[in-house]
Design an enzyme around this catalytic site. Structure first.
Site, PDB file in Angstrom:
ATOM      1  N   ASP A  17       4.360  -3.043  24.762  1.00  0.00           N
ATOM      2  CA  ASP A  17       4.182  -1.883  23.886  1.00  0.00           C
ATOM      3  C   ASP A  17       4.020  -0.601  24.706  1.00  0.00           C
ATOM      4  O   ASP A  17       3.469  -0.629  25.807  1.00  0.00           O
ATOM      5  CB  ASP A  17       2.948  -2.106  23.006  1.00  0.00           C
ATOM      6  CG  ASP A  17       2.911  -1.146  21.828  1.00  0.00           C
ATOM      7  OD1 ASP A  17       3.953  -0.519  21.536  1.00  0.00           O
ATOM      8  OD2 ASP A  17       1.851  -1.015  21.207  1.00  0.00           O
ATOM      9  N   HIS A  34      12.717   2.898  26.174  1.00  0.00           N
ATOM     10  CA  HIS A  34      13.155   1.496  26.121  1.00  0.00           C
ATOM     11  C   HIS A  34      13.975   1.146  27.360  1.00  0.00           C
ATOM     12  O   HIS A  34      13.873   0.041  27.885  1.00  0.00           O
ATOM     13  CB  HIS A  34      13.950   1.236  24.843  1.00  0.00           C
ATOM     14  CG  HIS A  34      13.129   1.396  23.587  1.00  0.00           C
ATOM     15  ND1 HIS A  34      11.906   0.808  23.425  1.00  0.00           N
ATOM     16  CD2 HIS A  34      13.359   2.117  22.455  1.00  0.00           C
ATOM     17  CE1 HIS A  34      11.411   1.129  22.236  1.00  0.00           C
ATOM     18  NE2 HIS A  34      12.272   1.936  21.632  1.00  0.00           N
ATOM     19  N   LEU A 128      12.304 -20.534  36.330  1.00  0.00           N
ATOM     20  CA  LEU A 128      11.496 -19.801  35.342  1.00  0.00           C
ATOM     21  C   LEU A 128      12.195 -19.872  33.989  1.00  0.00           C
ATOM     22  O   LEU A 128      13.392 -19.575  33.898  1.00  0.00           O
ATOM     23  CB  LEU A 128      11.352 -18.319  35.761  1.00  0.00           C
ATOM     24  CG  LEU A 128      10.680 -17.396  34.740  1.00  0.00           C
ATOM     25  CD1 LEU A 128       9.172 -17.656  34.665  1.00  0.00           C
ATOM     26  CD2 LEU A 128      10.904 -15.920  35.096  1.00  0.00           C
TER      27      LEU A 128
HETATM   28  C1  FPP Z   1       7.422  -1.371  21.780  1.00  0.00           C
HETATM   29  O1  FPP Z   1       7.179  -0.054  22.237  1.00  0.00           O
HETATM   30  C2  FPP Z   1       8.663  -1.850  22.366  1.00  0.00           C
HETATM   31  C3  FPP Z   1       9.750  -2.260  21.664  1.00  0.00           C
HETATM   32  C4  FPP Z   1       9.834  -2.297  20.200  1.00  0.00           C
HETATM   33  C5  FPP Z   1      10.945  -2.691  22.350  1.00  0.00           C
HETATM   34  C6  FPP Z   1      10.648  -3.438  23.620  1.00  0.00           C
HETATM   35  C7  FPP Z   1      11.878  -3.478  24.379  1.00  0.00           C
HETATM   36  C8  FPP Z   1      11.958  -3.409  25.729  1.00  0.00           C
HETATM   37  C9  FPP Z   1      10.840  -3.376  26.682  1.00  0.00           C
HETATM   38  C10 FPP Z   1      13.240  -3.364  26.360  1.00  0.00           C
HETATM   39  C11 FPP Z   1      13.828  -4.723  26.419  1.00  0.00           C
HETATM   40  C12 FPP Z   1      14.579  -4.895  25.208  1.00  0.00           C
HETATM   41  C13 FPP Z   1      15.881  -5.022  25.153  1.00  0.00           C
HETATM   42  C14 FPP Z   1      16.531  -4.601  23.936  1.00  0.00           C
HETATM   43  C15 FPP Z   1      16.668  -5.545  26.286  1.00  0.00           C
HETATM   44  P1  FPP Z   1       7.163   1.090  21.168  1.00  0.00           P
HETATM   45  O2  FPP Z   1       8.538   1.603  21.015  1.00  0.00           O
HETATM   46  O3  FPP Z   1       6.536   0.597  19.902  1.00  0.00           O
HETATM   47  O4  FPP Z   1       6.235   2.128  21.869  1.00  0.00           O
HETATM   48  P2  FPP Z   1       5.206   3.119  21.175  1.00  0.00           P
HETATM   49  O5  FPP Z   1       4.106   2.279  20.615  1.00  0.00           O
HETATM   50  O6  FPP Z   1       4.761   3.945  22.328  1.00  0.00           O
HETATM   51  O7  FPP Z   1       5.962   3.914  20.147  1.00  0.00           O
END
Ligand code: FPP
Length: 246
Positions: A17, A34, A128
């Site tokens: 997150d 992302h 892994l």
């Molecule tokens: C949550 O942060 C994150 C996500 C919903 C996406 C997680 C994805 C990745 C780490 C990249 C890997 C994924 C792919 C598609 C290869 P948020 O967007 O909710 O952050 P915030 O809480 O700061 O808004």
């Protein structure tokens, strides 16, 4: 007193997150966060390999993430396809076996094909196991497992459900980490995290580095895992477990 165990957790699960906030703080579009999240994920996979962690499970796209703005959802889908073409050869060369966990029906044919190809290519690897939860929700998983067991005619028991869950190929997570400072599970591994040790990090996911992972592992080592027993029983000084029929 907690019993320190110097082993690394066998299975680490992560709610990644904080990508959006990382980007917003830098006046960048959320998708830039992302993208940075993918780099952080590659670094985390390498760190898990170096530390001898056997299973890594990450929450990359939840069943609820469809509710985000269209450009963010389509950006995440494109990022997934791009990341697969960039990262899968390296993962394969490092002995990583990929599994995608979640409901694939709503994903485009292109995305579905990419997932299947990556799983096929890495299917002979054992160093892994890397589970990427994509269009996944813990409630979805419990419901699909219940449907599977019910349609087989087998009695619905904990064991039968456990075997039908989407993560039946790995033991339950020992350590569940959530970055980004929120203290929630958010529909991740609801069934499997029953006895996972929880660790919440204030770091935003793009900033979660090797030192942050080591800190989570160090905290894990201080935890006493009792699985319903008493502390004395766990340390070998207590009475034996009550027989089930008593
Ligand atoms: C949550 O942060 C994150 C996500 C919903 C996406 C997680 C994805 C990745 C780490 C990249 C890997 C994924 C792919 C598609 C290869 P948020 O967007 O909710 O952050 P915030 O809480 O700061 O808004």
């Amino acid at each position: 007193m907690a019993t320190p165990s110097l082993i690394v957790p066998h299975h680490v699960a992560i709610v990644m997150d904080g990508n959006g906030r990382w980007a917003t703080k830098r006046f960048l579009p959320r998708i830039a966060g992302h993208k940075q999240g993918v780099d952080s994920l590659s670094r985390c996979v390498r760190a898990c390999l170096e530390r001898g962690i056997a299973v890594l499970t990450v929450f990359a796209f939840s069943s609820e993430n469809w509710n985000r703005p269209f450009e963010e959802v389509s950006g995440l889908m494109e990022l997934l396809v791009l990341s697969l073409s960039r990262e899968v050869p390296n993962l394969n060369a490092s002995g990583v076996r990929l599994h995608f966990v979640g409901d694939r029906q709503r994903l485009s044919e292109k995305v579905q094909a990419g997932l299947a190809q990556a799983e096929h290519l890495t299917s002979g690897n054992h160093r892994l196991i890397f589970n990427v939860c994509f269009n996944y929700g813990g409630r979805w998983d419990i419901a699909q497992a219940a449907k599977k067991v019910a349609s087989s005619g087998e009695p619905i028991t904990e064991l039968a459900l456990d075997r039908a869950m989407a993560l039946a190929h790995v033991p339950d997570p020992d350590l569940l980490i959530r970055t980004g400072g929120e203290l929630r599970i958010s529909n991740f591994l609801l069934w499997q995290a029953a006895y996972s040790e929880l660790h919440f990090s204030d770091k935003l996911w793009p900033e979660f580095d090797e030192a942050a992972l080591d800190e989570a592992i160090a905290v894990f080592r201080t935890r006493e895992r009792r699985f319903g027993q008493t502390s004395a029983q766990v340390s070998g000084h207590g009475q034996k477990t009550t027989p089930k029929a008593a």
